[in-house]
Enzyme design. Structure first.
Site, short mmCIF file in Angstrom:
data_model
loop_
_atom_site.label_atom_id
_atom_site.label_comp_id
_atom_site.label_asym_id
_atom_site.label_seq_id
_atom_site.Cartn_x
_atom_site.Cartn_y
_atom_site.Cartn_z
N HIS A 273 0.84 -1.18 0.00
CA HIS A 273 0.00 0.00 0.00
C HIS A 273 0.88 1.23 0.00
O HIS A 273 1.94 1.23 0.62
CB HIS A 273 -0.92 0.01 1.23
CG HIS A 273 -2.06 0.95 1.08
ND1 HIS A 273 -1.96 2.28 1.39
CD2 HIS A 273 -3.31 0.77 0.60
CE1 HIS A 273 -3.11 2.87 1.11
NE2 HIS A 273 -3.94 1.98 0.64
N ASP A 330 -8.00 -5.22 -0.06
CA ASP A 330 -8.52 -6.09 -1.12
C ASP A 330 -8.17 -7.56 -0.93
O ASP A 330 -8.70 -8.42 -1.63
CB ASP A 330 -7.97 -5.64 -2.48
CG ASP A 330 -8.55 -4.31 -2.90
OD1 ASP A 330 -9.75 -4.09 -2.63
OD2 ASP A 330 -7.82 -3.50 -3.48
N1 CMC Z 1 4.16 -7.70 -4.90
C1 CMC Z 1 5.50 -7.69 -5.07
N2 CMC Z 1 6.27 -6.60 -4.92
C2 CMC Z 1 5.64 -5.45 -4.59
C3 CMC Z 1 4.25 -5.39 -4.41
C4 CMC Z 1 3.50 -6.57 -4.57
N3 CMC Z 1 2.18 -6.55 -4.41
N4 CMC Z 1 3.88 -4.12 -4.09
C5 CMC Z 1 5.03 -3.41 -4.08
N5 CMC Z 1 6.09 -4.21 -4.38
C6 CMC Z 1 7.50 -3.79 -4.40
C7 CMC Z 1 7.82 -2.97 -5.61
O1 CMC Z 1 8.26 -3.77 -6.67
C8 CMC Z 1 8.89 -2.06 -5.09
O2 CMC Z 1 10.09 -2.80 -5.00
P1 CMC Z 1 11.52 -2.06 -5.20
O3 CMC Z 1 11.62 -1.07 -4.09
O4 CMC Z 1 12.51 -3.18 -5.10
O5 CMC Z 1 11.48 -1.45 -6.56
C9 CMC Z 1 8.45 -1.77 -3.65
O6 CMC Z 1 7.68 -2.93 -3.26
C10 CMC Z 1 7.61 -0.53 -3.49
O7 CMC Z 1 6.51 -0.62 -4.40
P2 CMC Z 1 5.93 0.58 -5.26
O8 CMC Z 1 5.25 0.04 -6.45
O9 CMC Z 1 7.01 1.62 -5.48
O10 CMC Z 1 4.89 1.20 -4.22
P3 CMC Z 1 3.69 2.15 -4.58
O11 CMC Z 1 3.37 2.88 -3.35
O12 CMC Z 1 3.95 2.92 -5.84
O13 CMC Z 1 2.52 1.10 -4.94
C11 CMC Z 1 0.70 -0.42 -4.75
C12 CMC Z 1 1.53 0.68 -4.05
C13 CMC Z 1 -0.53 -0.72 -3.89
C14 CMC Z 1 0.21 0.09 -6.11
C15 CMC Z 1 1.56 -1.69 -4.92
O14 CMC Z 1 1.94 -2.18 -3.65
C16 CMC Z 1 0.88 -2.79 -5.74
O15 CMC Z 1 0.97 -2.77 -6.97
N6 CMC Z 1 0.17 -3.76 -5.06
C17 CMC Z 1 -0.58 -4.76 -5.76
C18 CMC Z 1 -1.91 -4.17 -6.21
C19 CMC Z 1 -2.89 -3.95 -5.07
O16 CMC Z 1 -3.07 -4.80 -4.22
N7 CMC Z 1 -3.55 -2.77 -5.09
C20 CMC Z 1 -4.58 -2.43 -4.10
C21 CMC Z 1 -4.14 -1.30 -3.21
S1 CMC Z 1 -5.18 -1.10 -1.76
C22 CMC Z 1 -6.73 -0.65 -2.34
C23 CMC Z 1 -6.74 0.58 -3.15
O17 CMC Z 1 -6.23 1.64 -2.70
O18 CMC Z 1 -7.29 0.55 -4.24
#
Ligand code: CMC
Length: 394
Positions: A273, A330
């Site tokens: 998140h 989720d």
């Molecule tokens: N599985 C594997 N690696 C992950 C995941 C995941 N679900 N989420 C983040 N990471 C890694 C990412 O690759 C990055 O690694 P590194 O630092 O080595 O490059 C690190 O963790 C930080 O991730 P980020 O993408 O920079 O973080 P963000 O704040 O931009 O993204 C997120 C947040 C929710 C989009 C992301 O965690 C994600 O894609 N999760 C899966 C989709 C999901 O469950 N979304 C629902 C969010 S909650 C409900 C809502 O708000 O809609």
């Protein structure tokens, strides 16, 4: 002109002041108008929470009764709007249909566009009531359309969630008996989704609304933003992922490894998140609710076991520990939706139903505080000036 700071994804930029939702990502705290999410999920109802978010305080009994009564009396959707459904292909995704129909509310209620929110308070309230009342009807109809089933009219003797379940599941030959356990579980899920401060869809609603576009158009834009798999679309992807793990033999470790491999293009859906870096308080409540609902309905879903194993494996893996990745809202919600019979392509629509009061509250706050039109700046990295070349000289 002047100094422009670059912050893609607005990771560190506050776009507004807000008095609606407090979120402390380090400590896993979420409060609507000061009330902890745990207390609201336990003791309140979705419509009461909607009132709280929109008007800022817990209603007195008479106010709440009036609000509920008004929502009940506006559940019908104009018959001409109903005809729009006939134009969609049968297997249209319900989110696309939902957004299109919410946009079309502006066409059916043109006065809601360009409303003077200070001078036309009563009409503003009616505009708000209408969308809260009609969204479940439109949502259920978008599902019925995707099944090729006849549409069910709302039954106003039923409460908000029971009425939605009736419109979703009643068949002409077989009226749906609403199970109170199911209705209560749904109500709780909607409460947990009701607002989440400046997330992608709420920010979209505020940005679109900042041009003084009407409430319905702004919310339709929010629905579109929510649809994406990184936002509300994740709940559909979680259940598809759990099913895939199940079908592949249930080896969760293999999927944890795949999620760690950046080249795989695979992420653990329902994990991580932007703001919560210790735990998502909503996920805690939903995990328990999933257990309770499955027990009450006497359902044994192997996907729940896989979800728990996956959570355990990820939480003990250094990759997920280092990046502070935890199950989000989720992760377990889809298991409850599945248990109460909501089809997978409706999961994100359920999120939209829940998030509606938040979008309304965010839109209203933005207008009331007279925020200027949203207009981010950029840092230009394209070509410098060059002369046009006629097509035969290129
Ligand atoms: N599985 C594997 N690696 C992950 C995941 C995941 N679900 N989420 C983040 N990471 C890694 C990412 O690759 C990055 O690694 P590194 O630092 O080595 O490059 C690190 O963790 C930080 O991730 P980020 O993408 O920079 O973080 P963000 O704040 O931009 O993204 C997120 C947040 C929710 C989009 C992301 O965690 C994600 O894609 N999760 C899966 C989709 C999901 O469950 N979304 C629902 C969010 S909650 C409900 C809502 O708000 O809609």
């Amino acid at each position: 002109s002047g100094f422009i700071t670059l912050d893609t994804g607005y990771k560190n930029t506050g776009a507004t002041k807000s008095a609606i939702t407090f979120l402390d990502g380090e400590n896993g705290i979420l409060r609507y108008r000061g009330y902890p999410i745990e207390q609201l999920a336990e003791h309140s109802t979705f419509l009461e929470v909607a009132f709280l978010l929109i008007y800022g305080y817990l209603p007195k009994k008479a106010e709440l009764d009036k609000f509920i009564h008004e929502v009940r009396t506006h559940t019908m959707v104009n018959e001409d709007m109903r005809k729009i459904f006939d134009g969609f292909p049968v297997n249209a995704h319900p989110m696309g249909v939902l957004s299109a129909l919410v946009t079309s509310l502006s066409a059916f209620y043109p006065k809601a566009v360009g409303l003077d929110i200070d001078k036309e308070k009563e009409y503003l309230d009616l505009t708000i009531i209408r969308i809260i009342a009609k969204l479940p009807t439109i949502a259920a109809w978008s599902y019925k359309n995707s099944q090729g089933h006849p549409l069910n009219y709302p039954k106003n003797s039923l409460d908000y969630c029971s009425n939605f379940l009736h419109m979703m599941f009643s068949l002409p030959v077989e009226p749906y008996e609403v199970n109170p356990v199911v209705a209560r579980a749904l109500d709780k899920l909607l409460i947990l989704h009701a607002d989440h401060e400046q997330n992608c869809s709420a920010s979209t609603v505020r940005l679109v609304g900042s041009s003084h576009a009407g409430l319905y158009s702004s919310i339709a834009a929010g629905i579109d933003a929510l649809w994406g798999p990184l936002h509300g679309g994740a709940n559909q992807e979680v259940i598809e992922m759990l099913q895939e793990i199940h079908d592949a033999g249930g080896n969760v470790k293999q999927f944890v490894e795949k999620a760690k491999d950046k080249n795989s293009g695979f992420r653990l859906m329902g994990f991580g998140h932007r703001v919560y870096k210790n735990f998502d308080p909503r996920a805690k409540i939903i995990k328990k609710a999933a257990d309770d609902v499955l027990k009450a309905l006497n359902i044994n879903d192997p996907l729940l076991d896989i979800a728990k194993e996956l959570e355990h494996a990820a939480l003990n893996d250094q990759y997920f520990i280092d990046r502070k990745l935890y199950p989000n809202v989720d992760f377990y919600s889809g298991i409850i939706y599945k248990a109460i019979g909501i089809p997978i392509n409706m999961f994100t629509v359920m999120f939209a139903l829940g998030r509606l009061p938040g979008w309304i509250a965010q839109w209203l706050e933005m207008r009331r505080t007279k925020e200027p039109i949203g207009r981010p700046r950029q840092i230009y990295i394209g070509e410098t000036a060059r002369d046009y070349v006629p097509v035969d000289k290129r």
